[in-house]
Scaffold this motif. Structure first.
Motif, PDB file in Angstrom:
ATOM      1  N   ALA A   9     -11.845  41.867 -45.405  1.00 23.39           N
ATOM      2  CA  ALA A   9     -12.987  41.691 -46.305  1.00 23.39           C
ATOM      3  C   ALA A   9     -14.234  41.232 -45.551  1.00 23.39           C
ATOM      4  CB  ALA A   9     -12.634  40.689 -47.404  1.00 23.39           C
ATOM      5  N   ILE A  10     -14.062  40.343 -44.593  1.00 21.77           N
ATOM      6  CA  ILE A  10     -15.202  39.871 -43.808  1.00 21.77           C
ATOM      7  C   ILE A  10     -15.770  41.019 -42.973  1.00 21.77           C
ATOM      8  CG2 ILE A  10     -15.905  38.344 -41.912  1.00 21.77           C
ATOM      9  CD1 ILE A  10     -13.837  36.301 -43.070  1.00 21.77           C
ATOM     10  N   CYS A  11     -14.903  41.817 -42.387  1.00 21.26           N
ATOM     11  CA  CYS A  11     -15.352  42.958 -41.586  1.00 21.26           C
ATOM     12  C   CYS A  11     -16.071  44.001 -42.440  1.00 21.26           C
ATOM     13  CB  CYS A  11     -14.185  43.572 -40.836  1.00 21.26           C
ATOM     14  SG  CYS A  11     -13.573  42.494 -39.517  1.00 21.26           S
ATOM     15  N   GLN A  12     -15.590  44.236 -43.640  1.00 23.72           N
ATOM     16  CA  GLN A  12     -16.269  45.164 -44.548  1.00 23.72           C
ATOM     17  C   GLN A  12     -17.667  44.656 -44.891  1.00 23.72           C
ATOM     18  OE1 GLN A  12     -13.451  45.451 -47.774  1.00 23.72           O
ATOM     19  NE2 GLN A  12     -12.342  47.138 -46.828  1.00 23.72           N
ATOM     20  N   HIS A  13     -17.768  43.360 -45.126  1.00 26.19           N
ATOM     21  CA  HIS A  13     -19.078  42.773 -45.414  1.00 26.19           C
ATOM     22  C   HIS A  13     -20.003  42.934 -44.210  1.00 26.19           C
ATOM     23  CE1 HIS A  13     -22.210  40.187 -46.870  1.00 26.19           C
ATOM     24  NE2 HIS A  13     -22.107  39.446 -45.767  1.00 26.19           N
ATOM     25  N   ALA A  14     -19.499  42.633 -43.014  1.00 30.41           N
ATOM     26  CA  ALA A  14     -20.311  42.757 -41.806  1.00 30.41           C
ATOM     27  C   ALA A  14     -20.841  44.184 -41.672  1.00 30.41           C
ATOM     28  CB  ALA A  14     -19.499  42.364 -40.579  1.00 30.41           C
ATOM     29  N   TYR A  75     -16.221  30.506 -34.641  1.00 27.12           N
ATOM     30  CA  TYR A  75     -15.892  29.905 -35.930  1.00 27.12           C
ATOM     31  C   TYR A  75     -14.430  30.162 -36.266  1.00 27.12           C
ATOM     32  CZ  TYR A  75     -20.929  29.694 -36.462  1.00 27.12           C
ATOM     33  OH  TYR A  75     -22.268  29.428 -36.268  1.00 27.12           O
ATOM     34  N   VAL A  76     -13.811  29.170 -36.875  1.00 29.52           N
ATOM     35  CA  VAL A  76     -12.484  29.331 -37.456  1.00 29.52           C
ATOM     36  C   VAL A  76     -12.716  29.439 -38.953  1.00 29.52           C
ATOM     37  CG1 VAL A  76     -10.193  28.349 -37.769  1.00 29.52           C
ATOM     38  CG2 VAL A  76     -11.422  28.004 -35.609  1.00 29.52           C
ATOM     39  N   VAL A  77     -12.344  30.573 -39.519  1.00 25.13           N
ATOM     40  CA  VAL A  77     -12.679  30.911 -40.898  1.00 25.13           C
ATOM     41  C   VAL A  77     -11.399  31.012 -41.716  1.00 25.13           C
ATOM     42  CG1 VAL A  77     -13.737  32.693 -42.334  1.00 25.13           C
ATOM     43  CG2 VAL A  77     -14.724  32.140 -40.106  1.00 25.13           C
ATOM     44  N   LYS A  84     -18.419  35.433 -44.886  1.00 23.17           N
ATOM     45  CA  LYS A  84     -19.655  36.091 -45.344  1.00 23.17           C
ATOM     46  C   LYS A  84     -20.850  35.176 -45.148  1.00 23.17           C
ATOM     47  CE  LYS A  84     -17.799  39.174 -48.900  1.00 23.17           C
ATOM     48  NZ  LYS A  84     -17.816  39.470 -50.350  1.00 23.17           N
ATOM     49  N   GLU A  85     -20.685  33.910 -45.448  1.00 24.72           N
ATOM     50  CA  GLU A  85     -21.785  32.946 -45.311  1.00 24.72           C
ATOM     51  C   GLU A  85     -22.230  32.829 -43.847  1.00 24.72           C
ATOM     52  OE1 GLU A  85     -22.627  28.190 -45.963  1.00 24.72           O
ATOM     53  OE2 GLU A  85     -21.043  29.149 -47.135  1.00 24.72           O
ATOM     54  N   ASN A  89     -25.906  33.927 -42.534  1.00 24.34           N
ATOM     55  CA  ASN A  89     -26.774  32.938 -41.897  1.00 24.34           C
ATOM     56  C   ASN A  89     -27.345  33.428 -40.570  1.00 24.34           C
ATOM     57  OD1 ASN A  89     -26.570  31.039 -43.956  1.00 24.34           O
ATOM     58  ND2 ASN A  89     -24.884  29.954 -42.997  1.00 24.34           N
ATOM     59  N   TYR A  90     -26.672  34.362 -39.923  1.00 31.48           N
ATOM     60  CA  TYR A  90     -27.155  34.897 -38.668  1.00 31.48           C
ATOM     61  C   TYR A  90     -28.135  36.060 -38.865  1.00 31.48           C
ATOM     62  CZ  TYR A  90     -24.323  32.148 -35.485  1.00 31.48           C
ATOM     63  OH  TYR A  90     -23.784  31.124 -34.758  1.00 31.48           O
TER      64      TYR A  90
END
Length: 91
Positions: A9-14, A75-77, A84-85, A89-90
Motif C-alpha cells: 500500500a505504501i509503494c502504491q501511494h509512492a 524510517y521504521v514504519v 504515506k505521511e 512530508n518529503y
C-alpha cells in the motif's frame, strides 16, 4: 495487517505521487531496509516495514544506524498511514 500488505500500500501511494521506489535486497549484507524511495528532488529515503507488533533484528538495527551515520533518512514504519505521511512530508 501483514507486513507485505503495508509495504504494498505504501509503494502504491509512492507511485501515485511520482516517487520512485525499489525493493532493497543486498546479497552480501543482511538487515538492509525493505525499500528505497527516490524523490524527484534527489532525496533518498529508506523504509523498513513492520507490523505493529514486529521488532527489528539486531542486524536491522545495525544497518539503520550505519545508514543514518552516513546522513540518510531511515524510517521504521508499522502502518500504511505512517508510511504515506512520511512520503507526503518529503514532497
Amino acid at each position: 495487517m501483514r507486513e507485505s500488505a503495508i509495504e504494498r500500500a505504501i509503494c502504491q501511494h509512492a507511485k501515485s505521487v511520482g516517487v520512485l521506489q525499489y525493493k532493497f535486497t543486498s546479497p552480501n549484507r543482511a538487515g538492509v531496509p525493505d525499500r528505497i524511495f527516490l524523490f524527484p528532488d534527489r532525496r533518498v529515503v529508506f523504509m523498513e516495514m513492520k507490523t505493529p507488533t514486529g521488532r527489528l533484528s539486531r542486524l536491522q538495527e545495525n544497518e539503520i544506524r550505519i545508514i543514518k551515520k552516513y546522513g540518510h533518512s531511515v524510517y521504521v514504519v508499522d502502518s500504511v498511514e505512517q508510511g504515506k505521511e512520511i512520503i507526503n512530508n518529503y514532497l
